[in-house]
Design a protein around this motif. Structure first.
Motif, PDB file in Angstrom:
ATOM      1  N   UNK A  72       0.818  -1.219   0.000  1.00 46.84           N
ATOM      2  CA  UNK A  72       0.000   0.000   0.000  1.00 46.84           C
ATOM      3  C   UNK A  72       0.848   1.264   0.000  1.00 46.84           C
ATOM      4  N   UNK A  73       2.044   1.190   0.558  1.00 50.84           N
ATOM      5  CA  UNK A  73       2.914   2.363   0.610  1.00 50.84           C
ATOM      6  C   UNK A  73       3.605   2.628  -0.725  1.00 50.84           C
ATOM      7  N   UNK A  74       4.053   1.577  -1.423  1.00 50.69           N
ATOM      8  CA  UNK A  74       4.986   1.757  -2.531  1.00 50.69           C
ATOM      9  C   UNK A  74       4.476   1.349  -3.906  1.00 50.69           C
ATOM     10  N   UNK A  75       3.450   0.535  -3.993  1.00 47.92           N
ATOM     11  CA  UNK A  75       2.963   0.090  -5.307  1.00 47.92           C
ATOM     12  C   UNK A  75       2.365   1.266  -6.074  1.00 47.92           C
ATOM     13  N   UNK A  76       2.431   1.249  -7.417  1.00 51.50           N
ATOM     14  CA  UNK A  76       1.837   2.330  -8.209  1.00 51.50           C
ATOM     15  C   UNK A  76       0.314   2.341  -8.073  1.00 51.50           C
ATOM     16  N   UNK A  77      -0.274   3.515  -8.303  1.00 52.29           N
ATOM     17  CA  UNK A  77      -1.713   3.700  -8.105  1.00 52.29           C
ATOM     18  C   UNK A  77      -2.557   2.700  -8.882  1.00 52.29           C
ATOM     19  N   UNK A  78      -2.150   2.408 -10.126  1.00 53.43           N
ATOM     20  CA  UNK A  78      -2.989   1.551 -10.969  1.00 53.43           C
ATOM     21  C   UNK A  78      -3.102   0.126 -10.421  1.00 53.43           C
ATOM     22  N   UNK A  79      -2.154  -0.277  -9.563  1.00 55.85           N
ATOM     23  CA  UNK A  79      -2.196  -1.612  -8.979  1.00 55.85           C
ATOM     24  C   UNK A  79      -3.471  -1.831  -8.172  1.00 55.85           C
ATOM     25  N   UNK A  80      -3.965  -0.762  -7.555  1.00 59.51           N
ATOM     26  CA  UNK A  80      -5.106  -0.892  -6.655  1.00 59.51           C
ATOM     27  C   UNK A  80      -6.443  -0.879  -7.400  1.00 59.51           C
ATOM     28  N   UNK A  81      -6.379  -0.745  -8.700  1.00 56.06           N
ATOM     29  CA  UNK A  81      -7.594  -0.761  -9.507  1.00 56.06           C
ATOM     30  C   UNK A  81      -7.801  -2.106 -10.202  1.00 56.06           C
ATOM     31  N   UNK A  82      -7.016  -3.091  -9.793  1.00 61.57           N
ATOM     32  CA  UNK A  82      -7.159  -4.421 -10.380  1.00 61.57           C
ATOM     33  C   UNK A  82      -6.996  -5.477  -9.292  1.00 61.57           C
ATOM     34  N   UNK A  83      -7.498  -6.664  -9.587  1.00 62.45           N
ATOM     35  CA  UNK A  83      -7.402  -7.793  -8.651  1.00 62.45           C
ATOM     36  C   UNK A  83      -6.857  -8.978  -9.422  1.00 62.45           C
ATOM     37  N   UNK A  84      -5.923  -9.729  -8.847  1.00 64.21           N
ATOM     38  CA  UNK A  84      -5.284 -10.833  -9.587  1.00 64.21           C
ATOM     39  C   UNK A  84      -6.311 -11.841 -10.109  1.00 64.21           C
ATOM     40  N   UNK A  85      -6.245 -12.111 -11.408  1.00 60.61           N
ATOM     41  CA  UNK A  85      -7.192 -13.048 -12.020  1.00 60.61           C
ATOM     42  C   UNK A  85      -7.040 -14.439 -11.406  1.00 60.61           C
ATOM     43  N   UNK A  86      -5.793 -14.859 -11.159  1.00 59.86           N
ATOM     44  CA  UNK A  86      -5.577 -16.197 -10.605  1.00 59.86           C
ATOM     45  C   UNK A  86      -6.234 -16.347  -9.240  1.00 59.86           C
ATOM     46  N   UNK A  87      -6.291 -15.229  -8.472  1.00 55.96           N
ATOM     47  CA  UNK A  87      -6.869 -15.302  -7.138  1.00 55.96           C
ATOM     48  C   UNK A  87      -8.400 -15.324  -7.206  1.00 55.96           C
ATOM     49  N   UNK A  88      -8.966 -14.572  -8.144  1.00 50.34           N
ATOM     50  CA  UNK A  88     -10.423 -14.642  -8.317  1.00 50.34           C
ATOM     51  C   UNK A  88     -10.822 -16.020  -8.842  1.00 50.34           C
ATOM     52  N   UNK A  89      -9.989 -16.596  -9.721  1.00 46.96           N
ATOM     53  CA  UNK A  89     -10.258 -17.954 -10.210  1.00 46.96           C
ATOM     54  C   UNK A  89     -10.224 -18.969  -9.061  1.00 46.96           C
TER      55      UNK A  89
END
Length: 413
Positions: A72-89
């Motif tokens: 949450x501190x260091x990842x780029x902003x766009x990272x938080x607008x997606x969720x890993x497909x493998x994890x939703x699967x």
């Protein structure tokens, strides 16, 4: 018996309870356990008991709080607008396999303190959309699922700041074991007896078929409309295949759903809300025709605003739950900073999605029928506590007469 051996016996009872009563693992069933690092000792016992109960496979998803914070501190902003497909699967795999899902909570209540609320909101939106089918299965009791908790040093320090470090952990373990009835001769039987008591209370409420609930307390004057087809339920649920399970351990509540547009007035929180690694304190919400139109908080107002802005349904209520002020968790006098426990020490409401199971034939209703009956839809479901020793609740019957439901924070019938 040494103190260490006594603790190990209780820990083993806790793991067995989670497997046999919480998710109630069946022969040949898959189990997914989600747990943070630090809970390994308990999770290993859970895995063992799951296989002893006949589980086909047990998968554990580990989380690390330090890595979550760094993300949450260091990842780029766009990272938080997606969720890993493998994890939703993977979540959908549990649904497709008619598996069971067990969540072990142990997080630091202040884990994400100071993090940009926009990042938290973005990720909650992305997660909610990606896991829509999984959460729908949870809401409809299509799979067995349960949530339990284990102390962590940071959580224990938050609850018992005046104790020494090891004493903090011991104190929180003691409160958790007490709350889930560990330590008695037969916890499994004790739990079944407890759920029978809650079921009788829900049955009495269902016979009333209330039209409205009117809450009165310091800072609270709120009216909540109930659909004529509403049902009061307990933490005991059943899958379509007839498997009994208990979603929250501990549980002291009976709950139902409000009519989406039938909430009017103001309600004041009586306990802090630990939400996504932040704590929101002393907040009030004002409703008009079901929607939150005004809010205030002494701490965490920005987090509260982002929660309510998550989607349209996040500004409406999805759950009404009754818990007497004189109940095992409330009687400890402890503020847990964890909703799993604090909601079972207090009357509470939930912002966001409604449980269709709280409506007659709700699990087979179409989206249009749910909307017609006033069931709220949202990607969030967040409980907040409003109960106190001075809360009175009147039930308004279909003929407009009144019946006392709560007086001075406790059951009045």
């Amino acid at each position: 018996m040494t103190i260490h051996n006594e603790f190990q016996q209780k820990l083993d009872q806790y793991a067995e309870l989670a497997v046999k009563v919480g998710v109630n693992v069946q022969q040949g069933q898959d189990l997914w356990v989600a747990a943070p690092l630090g809970t390994e000792e308990l999770v290993r016992k859970i895995v063992r008991h799951a296989y002893l109960a006949g589980a086909k496979s047990v998968h554990v998803q580990w989380e690390d709080e330090e890595i979550i914070r760094t993300h949450y501190e260091l990842a780029p902003d766009e990272t938080f607008q997606e969720y890993p497909i493998w994890l939703s699967d993977a979540h959908e795999w549990v649904v497709d396999r008619k598996g069971a899902f067990l969540q072990v909570e142990s997080h630091d209540p202040d884990l994400l303190k100071g993090i940009d609320p926009e990042r938290i909101q973005d990720f909650e939106k992305a997660k909610g959309l990606a896991l829509d089918r999984f959460f729908e299965a949870i809401d409809n009791d299509s799979i067995s699922w349960s949530i339990i908790a284990m102390p962590s040093y940071k959580w224990a320090a938050k609850v018992f700041p005046r104790l020494e470090k090891e004493e903090q952990m011991n104190a929180l373990w003691d409160r958790i074991f007490t709350a889930v009835r560990i330590g008695c001769e037969d916890p499994v039987t004790e739990w079944r007896r407890h759920m029978d008591t809650l079921t009788r209370k829900a049955e009495e409420l269902n016979k009333m078929n209330l039209k409205e609930l009117h809450y009165k307390a310091d800072g609270t004057d709120l009216t909540i409309e109930l659909h004529e087809d509403h049902l009061w339920l307990t933490g005991a649920s059943k899958t379509p295949r007839g498997t009994d399970f208990i979603a929250n351990m501990p549980t002291e509540e009976v709950y139902t759903v409000p009519v989406r547009t039938g909430v009017n007035g103001t309600v004041k929180s009586t306990k802090p809300l630990a939400y996504n690694g932040n704590v929101i304190e002393e907040f009030t919400l004002t409703f008009e025709k079901g929607k939150i139109v005004q809010m205030d908080a002494s701490k965490g107002l920005d987090i509260l605003e982002k929660l309510i802005e998550t989607d349209e349904g996040a500004s409406y209520l999805g759950e009404v739950a009754l818990v007497p002020h004189q109940s095992p968790i409330s009687d400890t006098g402890i503020l847990f900073f964890n909703t799993l426990f604090d909601e079972n020490a207090s009357n509470h409401l939930a912002i966001g999605s409604a449980y269709p199971t709280c409506m007659k034939d709700g699990n087979i209703l179409s989206d249009e029928e749910k909307e017609e009956k006033g069931l709220n839809e949202s990607i969030v479901h967040e409980d907040f506590m409003i109960g106190s020793s001075n809360m009175d609740i009147d039930g308004i019957l279909r003929d407009s007469s009144k019946v006392p439901i709560f007086r001075n924070g406790n059951w009045a019938f």
